[in-house]
Design a protein around this motif. Structure first.
Motif, mmCIF file in Angstrom:
data_model
loop_
_atom_site.group_PDB
_atom_site.id
_atom_site.type_symbol
_atom_site.label_atom_id
_atom_site.label_comp_id
_atom_site.label_asym_id
_atom_site.label_seq_id
_atom_site.Cartn_x
_atom_site.Cartn_y
_atom_site.Cartn_z
ATOM 1 N N LEU A 1 -8.330 22.218 -77.901
ATOM 2 C CA LEU A 1 -7.524 23.076 -78.758
ATOM 3 C C LEU A 1 -8.031 24.520 -78.769
ATOM 4 O O LEU A 1 -7.262 25.471 -78.600
ATOM 5 C CB LEU A 1 -7.529 22.498 -80.176
ATOM 6 C CG LEU A 1 -6.479 23.004 -81.165
ATOM 7 C CD1 LEU A 1 -5.068 22.817 -80.639
ATOM 8 C CD2 LEU A 1 -6.627 22.270 -82.496
ATOM 9 N N ALA B 1 -2.694 35.628 -72.815
ATOM 10 C CA ALA B 1 -1.502 35.348 -72.008
ATOM 11 C C ALA B 1 -0.373 36.354 -72.237
ATOM 12 O O ALA B 1 0.754 36.124 -71.840
ATOM 13 C CB ALA B 1 -1.015 33.935 -72.283
ATOM 14 N N VAL B 2 -0.702 37.478 -72.880
ATOM 15 C CA VAL B 2 0.331 38.502 -73.090
ATOM 16 C C VAL B 2 0.742 39.071 -71.739
ATOM 17 O O VAL B 2 -0.107 39.426 -70.927
ATOM 18 C CB VAL B 2 -0.200 39.623 -74.009
ATOM 19 C CG1 VAL B 2 0.856 40.710 -74.187
ATOM 20 C CG2 VAL B 2 -0.613 39.041 -75.356
ATOM 21 N N LEU B 3 2.056 39.118 -71.508
ATOM 22 C CA LEU B 3 2.535 39.631 -70.199
ATOM 23 C C LEU B 3 2.891 41.112 -70.298
ATOM 24 O O LEU B 3 3.316 41.575 -71.335
ATOM 25 C CB LEU B 3 3.759 38.842 -69.753
ATOM 26 C CG LEU B 3 3.537 37.379 -69.370
ATOM 27 C CD1 LEU B 3 4.832 36.785 -68.829
ATOM 28 C CD2 LEU B 3 2.446 37.245 -68.304
ATOM 29 N N GLU C 1 -7.439 26.281 -75.444
ATOM 30 C CA GLU C 1 -6.035 26.653 -75.218
ATOM 31 C C GLU C 1 -5.624 27.820 -76.115
ATOM 32 O O GLU C 1 -4.879 28.697 -75.700
ATOM 33 C CB GLU C 1 -5.127 25.445 -75.445
ATOM 34 C CG GLU C 1 -5.256 24.360 -74.373
ATOM 35 C CD GLU C 1 -4.979 24.868 -72.963
ATOM 36 O OE1 GLU C 1 -4.026 25.640 -72.785
ATOM 37 O OE2 GLU C 1 -5.737 24.500 -72.036
ATOM 38 N N ARG C 2 -6.132 27.834 -77.345
ATOM 39 C CA ARG C 2 -5.814 28.964 -78.229
ATOM 40 C C ARG C 2 -6.357 30.266 -77.658
ATOM 41 O O ARG C 2 -5.716 31.314 -77.742
ATOM 42 C CB ARG C 2 -6.379 28.714 -79.637
ATOM 43 C CG ARG C 2 -5.562 27.693 -80.410
ATOM 44 C CD ARG C 2 -6.066 27.527 -81.841
ATOM 45 N NE ARG C 2 -5.301 26.508 -82.546
ATOM 46 C CZ ARG C 2 -5.731 25.851 -83.632
ATOM 47 N NH1 ARG C 2 -6.935 26.127 -84.140
ATOM 48 N NH2 ARG C 2 -4.981 24.950 -84.207
ATOM 49 N N ARG D 1 -6.876 30.832 -74.428
ATOM 50 C CA ARG D 1 -6.046 31.172 -73.257
ATOM 51 C C ARG D 1 -4.762 31.864 -73.696
ATOM 52 O O ARG D 1 -4.280 32.787 -73.046
ATOM 53 C CB ARG D 1 -5.675 29.904 -72.477
ATOM 54 C CG ARG D 1 -6.776 29.339 -71.599
ATOM 55 C CD ARG D 1 -6.257 28.110 -70.838
ATOM 56 N NE ARG D 1 -5.358 28.446 -69.741
ATOM 57 C CZ ARG D 1 -4.385 27.647 -69.277
ATOM 58 N NH1 ARG D 1 -4.172 26.475 -69.854
ATOM 59 N NH2 ARG D 1 -3.623 28.019 -68.272
ATOM 60 N N LEU D 2 -4.177 31.384 -74.804
ATOM 61 C CA LEU D 2 -2.927 31.982 -75.291
ATOM 62 C C LEU D 2 -3.123 33.446 -75.656
ATOM 63 O O LEU D 2 -2.243 34.276 -75.419
ATOM 64 C CB LEU D 2 -2.404 31.210 -76.506
ATOM 65 C CG LEU D 2 -1.577 29.970 -76.179
ATOM 66 C CD1 LEU D 2 -1.329 29.146 -77.432
ATOM 67 C CD2 LEU D 2 -0.246 30.358 -75.549
ATOM 68 N N PHE E 1 -5.868 18.042 -74.867
ATOM 69 C CA PHE E 1 -6.410 19.284 -74.314
ATOM 70 C C PHE E 1 -7.434 19.808 -75.323
ATOM 71 O O PHE E 1 -7.525 19.312 -76.447
ATOM 72 C CB PHE E 1 -5.303 20.313 -74.086
ATOM 73 C CG PHE E 1 -4.358 20.429 -75.256
ATOM 74 C CD1 PHE E 1 -4.711 21.161 -76.394
ATOM 75 C CD2 PHE E 1 -3.114 19.794 -75.241
ATOM 76 C CE1 PHE E 1 -3.856 21.262 -77.471
ATOM 77 C CE2 PHE E 1 -2.247 19.885 -76.332
ATOM 78 C CZ PHE E 1 -2.627 20.622 -77.447
#
Lengths: 286, 286
Positions: A274, A284-286, A277-278, A280-281, A272
């Motif tokens: 890197l 990604a807080v909910l 993705e970092r 996206r993270l 992927f």
């Protein structure tokens, strides 16, 4: 090869069956290449467990990204020699998720109706797996030879079939490691006697063990023949002195570590992006 | 029930899902009933491993003489919650010979062509075995509910089928233990992030994990429904706070010990004449 902790010479080197090997000349109550005593053996086993465990995880991880390597440990021995201890204390130190253990008992009627390798093939490890055979297709050239259930021509056919089978596994990426735990008849007698003096061990005792014991010399001949016929470059045999349980465990552990190290495993790269993705993270807080 | 080391109240009591249970009200970053900290948790885990291991051996031994008892641990959780750690560090402490681990991935075409329990049944442990499901038939009422792959009527049919299946197992002698490892979304984010900062963990990271994460509230609803519909006397659910890995492992270990103790296992008596066998052993010197 480099020496692991506690060993002055590598057991994978010392215990490997080579040309001219004679089982009758192998002592059983020794600890070849190991400089310490029982307690040091236990310490070495504990200290090296994470090494084996990490190698197994790498093997497993590689297979998730197309790796085809695997390991197959084949265990053979006379009763009480400690196969169960190897499974529990050496194999038991790696993640169960990556282990495929097959225990071979007396064959069923269906299994007997097929050629002897039929029931064995499904036990071969898939990619990334650490396969273990507790007994194996070698019973078909050991107990069968001892009791005359197969004649000389049939035994020859089986040795050849075994070599072809194991070469096929090796060529497909499986490192085949064959271990015979070598105990003396005196040590077996002591262990059987111990079982009859400990109610938590009665369940492990079977009167038929003593019947089979009478054929000890014939079994040793059958093992000698196995080593001559089937210790190959692709699927070597190791004969491990096993009167000292602690030594046998530490030695088999090192043989496995050596085998896995020889596969030159790598942690897979991420499949992927890197940075993406970092990023996206972070969102990604909910 | 008596309290194990380190625990002031038994986790099997505290964490069992009963009537009126609300998942939304369960904290995840806690250690219910445990008086110590992380290091004490690790100490407890190590100290209690031989207890679990001996109970498993008794279970296995009984089955060799007609015992029909077995154990099935069903593990469910959101990604990264630590199912693998339970398998490695709790299940991993017992003899691999007695463990039957089944990992359920996305179903194959053949599996999809059958009803959802078809692929699950073969994973049920035989007599004496310690079965473990890493994910399970609960996926068919979790991810299927979240993504609307099954409608309300179909979900109801599945809850009923699951209860019937698990009751059948329980009636045949299998102690069914269902564990949901309960982590917070914040903890998951931390663990996913850690995977992207350690090259030895890249292989565990999949970009689709983040896609599924968006459905967190729907998953929690689906779990709540699962607990209401399927936490039965015969097959109870335990919801284990799992933000602290050390606590989750110690708690699941105790729940398993409790379950095995409730089977009142015994070492089998010898199925032979003890004096006669001892006499035979004396004559068995080779």
């Amino acid at each position: 090869m480099p020496q692991p902790n506690g060993f002055t010479q590598h057991p994978a080197e010392l215990l490997r069956v080579g040309p001219g090997f004679s089982l009758a000349e192998q002592p059983t109550d020794v600890a070849p290449g190991f400089s310490g005593k029982k307690l040091d053996g236990a310490t070495t086993l504990a200290a090296r467990a994470p090494v084996l465990s990490q190698l197994q995880e790498q093997l497993f991880a590689e297979s998730r990204f197309g790796g085809s390597k695997s390991v197959l440990l084949i265990l053979q021995a006379m009763d009480t020699a400690g196969k169960g201890g190897i499974v529990g204390h050496v194999v038991g130190s790696v993640d169960p998720q990556g282990v495929k253990l097959t225990t071979f008992k007396a064959p069923t009627d269906e299994e007997k109706a097929h050629d002897f390798l039929w029931r064995v093939r499904p036990g071969a490890p898939g990619p990334g797996m650490f396969g273990v055979f507790d007994r194996s297709h070698y019973e078909d050239v050991l107990i069968h030879r001892v009791h005359g259930w197969a004649d000389e021509a049939e035994l020859e056919r089986r040795y050849a079939a075994i070599n072809a089978f194991e070469a096929e596994l090796a060529d497909a990426g499986t490192a085949v490691v064959k271990v015979m735990l070598n105990i003396s008849p005196a040590e077996q007698l002591e262990r059987l006697t111990a079982r009859l003096h400990d109610p938590t061990k009665y369940w492990k005792y079977s009167p038929t063990d003593l019947d089979e014991r009478k054929f000890w010399p014939q079994y040793m001949d059958a093992y000698q023949r196995v080593f001559e016929k089937t210790s190959t470059e692709k699927a070597p045999w190791y004969v491990v002195p096993a009167d000292k349980k602690w030594y046998a465990r530490a030695a088999v552990q090192e043989i496995l570590i050596h085998t896995l190290e020889s596969l030159t495993l790598q942690w897979p790269a991420g499949h992927f992006d890197l940075n993406q993705e970092r990023a996206r993270l972070k969102d990604a807080v909910l």
